[in-house]
Structures are given as structure tokens and as C-alpha cells.
Design a protein around this motif. Structure first.
Motif, PDB file in Angstrom:
ATOM      1  N   ALA A   1       0.845  -1.202   0.000  1.00 25.07           N
ATOM      2  CA  ALA A   1       0.000   0.000   0.000  1.00 25.07           C
ATOM      3  C   ALA A   1       0.874   1.242   0.000  1.00 25.07           C
ATOM      4  O   ALA A   1       2.029   1.219   0.443  1.00 25.07           O
ATOM      5  CB  ALA A   1      -0.939   0.012   1.204  1.00 25.07           C
TER       6      ALA A   1
ATOM      7  N   LEU B   1      -4.019  -2.766   6.953  1.00 29.12           N
ATOM      8  CA  LEU B   1      -3.892  -1.374   6.544  1.00 29.12           C
ATOM      9  C   LEU B   1      -4.633  -0.456   7.509  1.00 29.12           C
ATOM     10  O   LEU B   1      -4.141   0.622   7.868  1.00 29.12           O
ATOM     11  CB  LEU B   1      -4.428  -1.198   5.122  1.00 29.12           C
ATOM     12  CG  LEU B   1      -4.398   0.216   4.542  1.00 29.12           C
ATOM     13  CD1 LEU B   1      -2.992   0.802   4.574  1.00 29.12           C
ATOM     14  CD2 LEU B   1      -4.940   0.213   3.113  1.00 29.12           C
TER      15      LEU B   1
ATOM     16  N   THR C   1      -4.640   7.182   0.743  1.00 29.58           N
ATOM     17  CA  THR C   1      -4.183   5.806   0.901  1.00 29.58           C
ATOM     18  C   THR C   1      -4.606   5.001  -0.322  1.00 29.58           C
ATOM     19  O   THR C   1      -5.773   5.056  -0.729  1.00 29.58           O
ATOM     20  CB  THR C   1      -4.779   5.146   2.162  1.00 29.58           C
ATOM     21  OG1 THR C   1      -4.408   5.913   3.310  1.00 29.58           O
ATOM     22  CG2 THR C   1      -4.255   3.731   2.329  1.00 29.58           C
TER      23      THR C   1
END
Length: 345
Positions: A233, A281, A300
Motif C-alpha cells: 500500500a 492497513l 491511501t
């Protein structure tokens, strides 16, 4: 990848060019077994060793993080086209408002402008690009480690680090050597000598000098999906300018942190992480907001597919299926025919 595979990768993360005898002893197996294991991992594309300029070369070249928006239905096609470019070191397909996250390196800011404006931005089906210049690299992925070895094994494998200063430009005579190591970071001195046309003694001296500090870094990498890391990510962060340096250093200590750059643009930090699950996450984001005063998460993006990582073309499981030489010094526009990708490194 089984437990011994992960221990071997962890060992080569610490000592990428260590002789097999020095790797075998802490692992409790014989050198021939280590050699066979590595050959299997390498030939299957599950693991490899590569080499590229280190973060201390940023002042002498240019690193940028480029987000690309594509026409609907064209993302994978565009990603594969971009992955053929030598200057696009890594290419990720992402969630969110941008389709691709591309790490670009060029010899100068002017070369970056040419690459983004005259090559990347002119590809069919590219709608928009947004470029953030990396002004400083706080962490790059060669520093990231698996946690497969115990403390005694790590001590046994620990090597001395040269204290020479890497804050000088990689000399031109070492470019060919760096490109050869990008193909296979464990390439023998004999083969390096044949590829570069230099005597083995010269290759050894230049290799020692090149790797003595952060001018160039060796990195053992692997198919992340096969090792249980399901979701990379990208987090774009903003912190008050006086806190930038200290915050970045603390971010680099996070076990999930693979890379961290200070950047231009709406966000002044970019953090690239590896995660085990999508829920992971959420946990990382919550930790950042709770433990980093003044930090804001501006955006994000989950990485849905890694197309290319530091010159290696990857399949859906993260295995290396080809390699594009990272010739960062060639003109990014002239001679636009892409390099012919080679097989697993």
C-alpha cells in the motif's frame, strides 16, 4: 515458500553476495543444499538479488513518484507498456483515484521532465499524470527484512559495514558494472569480467568501491505473495515541516515500512508498506494517527497488482518472469524501442 526458503532469503537480505559456506552454517545445512535451494528459488522466479543506485544518489540524479490515470479498461495494458521503460523502476496497479503508481529514476530533473512529458504522458490511454519529486530517501527496500532468522543466526551473518562516504556520484566507468549486477546481484567475478571487458582484479576493486556505501545497494527480493505479504500500500502523509525529519525516521522503524521518501506536492512524505491483510492497513493507519502527533493521512492506495519491482517484471503471485535493465543514464525519449526483457533473474 517454506520456512527454510524464508530463512535463506532473510540471510541474503543481510549478506546478498555471501559465499554459500557462510550462509549455510547459521542455517544448519550444508553449502550444496543452500546452493540448490537458491537455484530453485531463482529459476522459478521466487527470489532474486538485484542492484541499483542507493538513496544517496538522489542529489546527483532524480527520483520521482508518478501517479497515472488511465482510460477505463486499459490499466493493465498501460502498466505493461510503462514497465518496459528502463526509467520506470517499479509499476504498481492501485486502488483509488489514480490507476498506477510508478517509481521513476532519471539522470537529471530535465530528463525526468522529458520522460513524463514526452514518453509516459503521451502513451495511448494515459489520461493524466501527477508527479511528486522525491527530495530525500529516508528508507529504501534493501533495508527491509523478513523476521525468519533468530538472534543467533542474525549475529552469525552480520557483516562489517564500510564507513566510506557514499555521498558522491557513481562514476561513469561503474555504470556497466551496476547494470550487470542489476541482472544478477550474485553474478560471479568471472562473469562480471566477461560482461564488462575488465580484468577480474579491476572488477573486484570497483565492486568493493561501489558497494562500500550507499552509492549502490544490493537487494535480495522475493515473491511477496508466496511469503504471506498479500497487500502492499501507498500512504501519502503530511507532517509539519519542523517535524519532517524526525517523523520520517520514526516511520522507517515500523515493521511494515518498505520505503519512505520526502516529497514535493500536497503531501510531504510518501510511505510504502507491505501488509498481510486489508485489515492490516486499517491498523497501520490507526497507529500512525495515534502515535505521530501532527501527522495527517492525505491519501491511501492499496496496491492491487505489482507489475514491476526495481527492474523485475512480476506475475500475479509476485514471481519474477523477466527483467528490464535499469539504464537510468540513457536518454528517456531517444530510441524508444523498449529493452528486450530477459527471463527470471
Amino acid at each position: 515458500m517454506d520456512a527454510l526458503d524464508l530463512e535463506l532469503v532473510n540471510a541474503l537480505q543481510m549478506r546478498p553476495r555471501a559465499p554459500w559456506a557462510e550462509v549455510a552454517e547459521p542455517l544448519g545445512i550444508d553449502p550444496a543444499t543452500v546452493s540448490r535451494r537458491w537455484a530453485r528459488l531463482s529459476e522459478s522466479g521466487a527470489a532474486w538479488v538485484t542492484c541499483y543506485p542507493g538513496n544517496r544518489q538522489i542529489p546527483y540524479g532524480c527520483v520521482a513518484l508518478v501517479e497515472v490515470t488511465c482510460v477505463a479498461g486499459s490499466v493493465l495494458r498501460v502498466a505493461e507498456q510503462v514497465a518496459a521503460h528502463p526509467h520506470a523502476l517499479s509499476v504498481d496497479v492501485c486502488s483509488g483515484s489514480r490507476d498506477l503508481f510508478v517509481t521513476v529514476a532519471t539522470a537529471s530533473v530535465a530528463a525526468l521532465a522529458r520522460y513524463v512529458g514526452e514518453r509516459l504522458g503521451t502513451l495511448p490511454d494515459v489520461v493524466r499524470t501527477e508527479t511528486s519529486l522525491a527530495t530525500r530517501g529516508y528508507r529504501e527496500a534493501s533495508r527491509w527484512r523478513l523476521d525468519s532468522l533468530d538472534a543467533a543466526q542474525r549475529i552469525a551473518l552480520a557483516g562489517s559495514r564500510d564507513s566510506s562516504d557514499g555521498r558522491t556520484r557513481i562514476p561513469e566507468e561503474d555504470w556497466e558494472l551496476l547494470l550487470a549486477l542489476g541482472v544478477d546481484g550474485r553474478m560471479s567475478l568471472t562473469e562480471l569480467s566477461e560482461r564488462t571487458g575488465q580484468a577480474q582484479s579491476t572488477v573486484r576493486r570497483r565492486l568493493d568501491r561501489l558497494l562500500a556505501s550507499d552509492r549502490a545497494v544490493l537487494r535480495c527480493d522475493f515473491a511477496h505473495v508466496l511469503a504471506g505479504w498479500q497487500l502492499p500500500a501507498v500512504l501519502w502523509l503530511t507532517v509539519p515541516a519542523p517535524q519532517l525529519h524526525a517523523t520520517a525516521q520514526r516511520l522507517c522503524a515500523l515493521p511494515e515500512a518498505r520505503a519512505c521518501w520526502a516529497t514535493t506536492g500536497p503531501a510531504n512524505l510518501c510511505l510504502y508498506v507491505w501488509l498481510h491483510t486489508p485489515q492490516h492497513l486499517e491498523q497501520v493507519a490507526e497507529h500512525l494517527l495515534q502515535h505521530f502527533p501532527g501527522l495527517q493521512i492525505r491519501d491511501t492506495s492499496a496496491v492491487l497488482r505489482v507489475i514491476k519491482r526495481t527492474g523485475r517484471l512480476l506475475d500475479a503471485d509476485g514471481r519474477c518472469v523477466g527483467q528490464v535493465p535499469m539504464d537510468l543514464w540513457r536518454d528517456p525519449v531517444e530510441g524508444q524501442d523498449p529493452w528486450r526483457a530477459t527471463g527470471p533473474g
